[in-house]
Design a protein around this motif. Structure first.
Motif, PDB file in Angstrom:
ATOM      1  N   ASP A 124       0.813  -1.222   0.000  1.00 23.95           N
ATOM      2  CA  ASP A 124       0.000   0.000   0.000  1.00 23.95           C
ATOM      3  C   ASP A 124       0.844   1.269   0.000  1.00 23.95           C
ATOM      4  O   ASP A 124       0.312   2.363  -0.234  1.00 23.95           O
ATOM      5  N   ASP A 125       2.128   1.159   0.303  1.00 27.66           N
ATOM      6  CA  ASP A 125       3.017   2.322   0.295  1.00 27.66           C
ATOM      7  C   ASP A 125       3.801   2.460  -1.008  1.00 27.66           C
ATOM      8  O   ASP A 125       4.557   3.419  -1.179  1.00 27.66           O
ATOM      9  N   ILE A 126       3.631   1.510  -1.911  1.00 34.83           N
ATOM     10  CA  ILE A 126       4.305   1.572  -3.209  1.00 34.83           C
ATOM     11  C   ILE A 126       3.514   2.498  -4.132  1.00 34.83           C
ATOM     12  O   ILE A 126       2.283   2.390  -4.223  1.00 34.83           O
ATOM     13  N   PRO A 127       4.172   3.425  -4.832  1.00 30.46           N
ATOM     14  CA  PRO A 127       3.449   4.315  -5.748  1.00 30.46           C
ATOM     15  C   PRO A 127       2.648   3.537  -6.788  1.00 30.46           C
ATOM     16  O   PRO A 127       3.038   2.438  -7.200  1.00 30.46           O
ATOM     17  N   SER A 128       1.558   4.129  -7.224  1.00 32.70           N
ATOM     18  CA  SER A 128       0.628   3.446  -8.128  1.00 32.70           C
ATOM     19  C   SER A 128       1.290   2.953  -9.410  1.00 32.70           C
ATOM     20  O   SER A 128       1.058   1.826  -9.850  1.00 32.70           O
ATOM     21  N   ALA A 129       2.122   3.775 -10.026  1.00 31.11           N
ATOM     22  CA  ALA A 129       2.758   3.374 -11.289  1.00 31.11           C
ATOM     23  C   ALA A 129       3.622   2.139 -11.117  1.00 31.11           C
ATOM     24  O   ALA A 129       3.652   1.260 -11.985  1.00 31.11           O
ATOM     25  N   ILE A 130       4.316   2.053  -9.980  1.00 31.54           N
ATOM     26  CA  ILE A 130       5.179   0.901  -9.740  1.00 31.54           C
ATOM     27  C   ILE A 130       4.334  -0.321  -9.413  1.00 31.54           C
ATOM     28  O   ILE A 130       4.664  -1.442  -9.809  1.00 31.54           O
ATOM     29  N   LEU A 161       5.656  -3.667 -20.883  1.00 31.09           N
ATOM     30  CA  LEU A 161       6.570  -2.631 -21.365  1.00 31.09           C
ATOM     31  C   LEU A 161       5.979  -1.241 -21.178  1.00 31.09           C
ATOM     32  O   LEU A 161       6.668  -0.309 -20.750  1.00 31.09           O
ATOM     33  N   ARG A 162       4.687  -1.084 -21.457  1.00 34.38           N
ATOM     34  CA  ARG A 162       4.041   0.218 -21.258  1.00 34.38           C
ATOM     35  C   ARG A 162       4.040   0.601 -19.777  1.00 34.38           C
ATOM     36  O   ARG A 162       4.269   1.761 -19.421  1.00 34.38           O
ATOM     37  N   ALA A 163       3.799  -0.391 -18.913  1.00 35.66           N
ATOM     38  CA  ALA A 163       3.822  -0.132 -17.477  1.00 35.66           C
ATOM     39  C   ALA A 163       5.229   0.231 -17.021  1.00 35.66           C
ATOM     40  O   ALA A 163       5.414   1.089 -16.147  1.00 35.66           O
ATOM     41  N   TRP A 164       6.233  -0.400 -17.617  1.00 33.81           N
ATOM     42  CA  TRP A 164       7.633  -0.098 -17.287  1.00 33.81           C
ATOM     43  C   TRP A 164       7.995   1.332 -17.668  1.00 33.81           C
ATOM     44  O   TRP A 164       8.689   2.039 -16.930  1.00 33.81           O
ATOM     45  N   GLU A 165       7.521   1.786 -18.807  1.00 41.24           N
ATOM     46  CA  GLU A 165       7.794   3.154 -19.236  1.00 41.24           C
ATOM     47  C   GLU A 165       7.174   4.154 -18.259  1.00 41.24           C
ATOM     48  O   GLU A 165       7.777   5.175 -17.934  1.00 41.24           O
ATOM     49  N   ARG A 166       5.958   3.854 -17.791  1.00 37.49           N
ATOM     50  CA  ARG A 166       5.328   4.736 -16.808  1.00 37.49           C
ATOM     51  C   ARG A 166       6.101   4.716 -15.488  1.00 37.49           C
ATOM     52  O   ARG A 166       6.187   5.732 -14.790  1.00 37.49           O
ATOM     53  N   CYS A 167       6.646   3.546 -15.170  1.00 41.30           N
ATOM     54  CA  CYS A 167       7.476   3.414 -13.969  1.00 41.30           C
ATOM     55  C   CYS A 167       8.676   4.351 -14.036  1.00 41.30           C
ATOM     56  O   CYS A 167       8.957   5.095 -13.085  1.00 41.30           O
ATOM     57  N   LYS A 168       9.391   4.312 -15.119  1.00 46.28           N
ATOM     58  CA  LYS A 168      10.582   5.143 -15.286  1.00 46.28           C
ATOM     59  C   LYS A 168      10.221   6.620 -15.254  1.00 46.28           C
ATOM     60  O   LYS A 168      10.944   7.432 -14.675  1.00 46.28           O
ATOM     61  N   LYS A 169       9.102   6.953 -15.880  1.00 44.96           N
ATOM     62  CA  LYS A 169       8.676   8.345 -15.901  1.00 44.96           C
ATOM     63  C   LYS A 169       8.356   8.827 -14.495  1.00 44.96           C
ATOM     64  O   LYS A 169       8.747   9.939 -14.104  1.00 44.96           O
ATOM     65  N   HIS A 170       7.668   7.996 -13.728  1.00 39.83           N
ATOM     66  CA  HIS A 170       7.340   8.361 -12.345  1.00 39.83           C
ATOM     67  C   HIS A 170       8.604   8.563 -11.525  1.00 39.83           C
ATOM     68  O   HIS A 170       8.741   9.540 -10.789  1.00 39.83           O
ATOM     69  N   ASP A 171       9.547   7.634 -11.640  1.00 38.55           N
ATOM     70  CA  ASP A 171      10.762   7.707 -10.842  1.00 38.55           C
ATOM     71  C   ASP A 171      11.627   8.893 -11.236  1.00 38.55           C
ATOM     72  O   ASP A 171      12.221   9.555 -10.387  1.00 38.55           O
ATOM     73  N   SER A 172      11.677   9.197 -12.527  1.00 39.58           N
ATOM     74  CA  SER A 172      12.498  10.321 -12.981  1.00 39.58           C
ATOM     75  C   SER A 172      11.936  11.646 -12.498  1.00 39.58           C
ATOM     76  O   SER A 172      12.675  12.553 -12.132  1.00 39.58           O
ATOM     77  N   LYS A 173      10.602  11.767 -12.471  1.00 40.88           N
ATOM     78  CA  LYS A 173       9.995  13.000 -11.968  1.00 40.88           C
ATOM     79  C   LYS A 173      10.224  13.150 -10.475  1.00 40.88           C
ATOM     80  O   LYS A 173      10.479  14.242  -9.976  1.00 40.88           O
ATOM     81  N   SER A 174      10.138  12.031  -9.769  1.00 43.33           N
ATOM     82  CA  SER A 174      10.309  12.061  -8.324  1.00 43.33           C
ATOM     83  C   SER A 174      11.737  12.379  -7.923  1.00 43.33           C
ATOM     84  O   SER A 174      11.986  13.109  -6.964  1.00 43.33           O
ATOM     85  N   ALA A 175      12.709  11.840  -8.681  1.00 44.51           N
ATOM     86  CA  ALA A 175      14.116  11.962  -8.285  1.00 44.51           C
ATOM     87  C   ALA A 175      14.916  12.935  -9.129  1.00 44.51           C
ATOM     88  O   ALA A 175      16.116  13.053  -8.942  1.00 44.51           O
ATOM     89  N   ASP A 176      14.261  13.624 -10.078  1.00 47.40           N
ATOM     90  CA  ASP A 176      14.979  14.547 -10.952  1.00 47.40           C
ATOM     91  C   ASP A 176      16.104  13.837 -11.677  1.00 47.40           C
ATOM     92  O   ASP A 176      17.268  14.210 -11.614  1.00 47.40           O
ATOM     93  N   ARG A 177      15.734  12.761 -12.380  1.00 46.24           N
ATOM     94  CA  ARG A 177      16.723  12.012 -13.140  1.00 46.24           C
ATOM     95  C   ARG A 177      16.029  11.343 -14.306  1.00 46.24           C
ATOM     96  O   ARG A 177      14.816  11.267 -14.374  1.00 46.24           O
ATOM     97  N   SER A 178      16.801  10.806 -15.238  1.00 45.23           N
ATOM     98  CA  SER A 178      16.228  10.074 -16.362  1.00 45.23           C
ATOM     99  C   SER A 178      16.888   8.720 -16.467  1.00 45.23           C
ATOM    100  O   SER A 178      18.033   8.529 -16.071  1.00 45.23           O
ATOM    101  N   TRP A 179      16.131   7.756 -16.983  1.00 47.55           N
ATOM    102  CA  TRP A 179      16.648   6.409 -17.172  1.00 47.55           C
ATOM    103  C   TRP A 179      17.157   6.290 -18.603  1.00 47.55           C
ATOM    104  O   TRP A 179      16.476   6.639 -19.554  1.00 47.55           O
ATOM    105  N   VAL A 180      18.373   5.795 -18.742  1.00 47.97           N
ATOM    106  CA  VAL A 180      18.941   5.575 -20.061  1.00 47.97           C
ATOM    107  C   VAL A 180      19.583   4.209 -20.090  1.00 47.97           C
ATOM    108  O   VAL A 180      19.931   3.641 -19.059  1.00 47.97           O
TER     109      VAL A 180
END
Length: 209
Positions: A124-130, A161-180
């Motif tokens: 219940d503490d995990i963000p929705s996208a993840i 794969l679509r869910a994974w892309e949303r995961c990366k987007k959520h994490d990058s916004k939260s942490a000010d970073r991008s996944w490459v």
């Protein structure tokens, strides 16, 4: 306007059951007709696997001091530890719930250490996208184990794969970073801070974790 409800663990299991063509359940207690227990086991394994990768929401920096015996006790709730700040170059691991310095071949310390801790947290503490990514990932594993239909696997792979892309987007916004993607990285994926997320980035490897 009401907010969408986060994905519950029950709904995650039902998503997995549906992926294998099985009927939904109203409780996580096994009813003898569906492989509810198997689905829950796979989901729990997927949760740990994904959380261990370390995300902004479950990674914290801690300064921990040694006990009177010189040991630094590591909580069972910690999935991974890495040296941070002044301890960045130290090679740490965990043995018998104690921090272990691989460079010095010892679990005895004479001063505080600074570590980045990857924590295990409740569903219940995990963000929705993840949560949705974990559920999609677990659904594909479940389908392959109980049904093993190649055509269904292709559909589930695209959903994952679509869910994974949303995961990366959520994490990058939260942490000010991008996944490459970086072929030099042991895991393939690295996160770079101070880089804005770019929609439509052409990743050289589209595999989810």
């Amino acid at each position: 306007m009401s907010l969408a409800q986060p994905l519950s663990k029950l709904n995650a299991v039902n998503l997995m059951l549906a992926a294998a063509g099985e009927s939904k359940v109203s409780t996580l207690i096994s009813d003898g007709e569906n492989d509810t227990e198997v689905a829950q086991q796979i989901l729990d394994e997927a949760i740990i696997e994904v959380l261990t990768d370390g995300w902004d929401f479950n990674t914290v920096k801690k300064t921990i001091g040694p006990t009177s015996q010189g040991n630094i006790i590591i909580s069972d709730n910690y999935l991974r530890v890495d040296g941070a700040d002044s301890n960045y170059r130290d090679r740490f691991t965990v043995r018998s719930n104690k921090l272990y310095n691989l460079d010095d071949d010892t679990d005895v310390f004479d001063s505080d250490v600074i570590i980045n801790v990857v924590q295990n947290i409740n569903w219940d503490d995990i963000p929705s996208a993840i949560r949705y990514y974990i559920a999609r990932y677990a659904a594909r594993i479940y389908q392959n184990r109980v049904l093993g239909d190649p055509a269904t696997d292709q559909i589930l792979s695209q959903e994952e794969l679509r869910a994974w892309e949303r995961c990366k987007k959520h994490d990058s916004k939260s942490a000010d970073r991008s996944w490459v993607y970086d072929s030099r990285s042991s895991s393939g994926y690295i996160a770079r801070r101070k880089t804005p997320w770019k929609i439509g980035t052409n990743y050289s490897d589209n595999r989810p974790i």
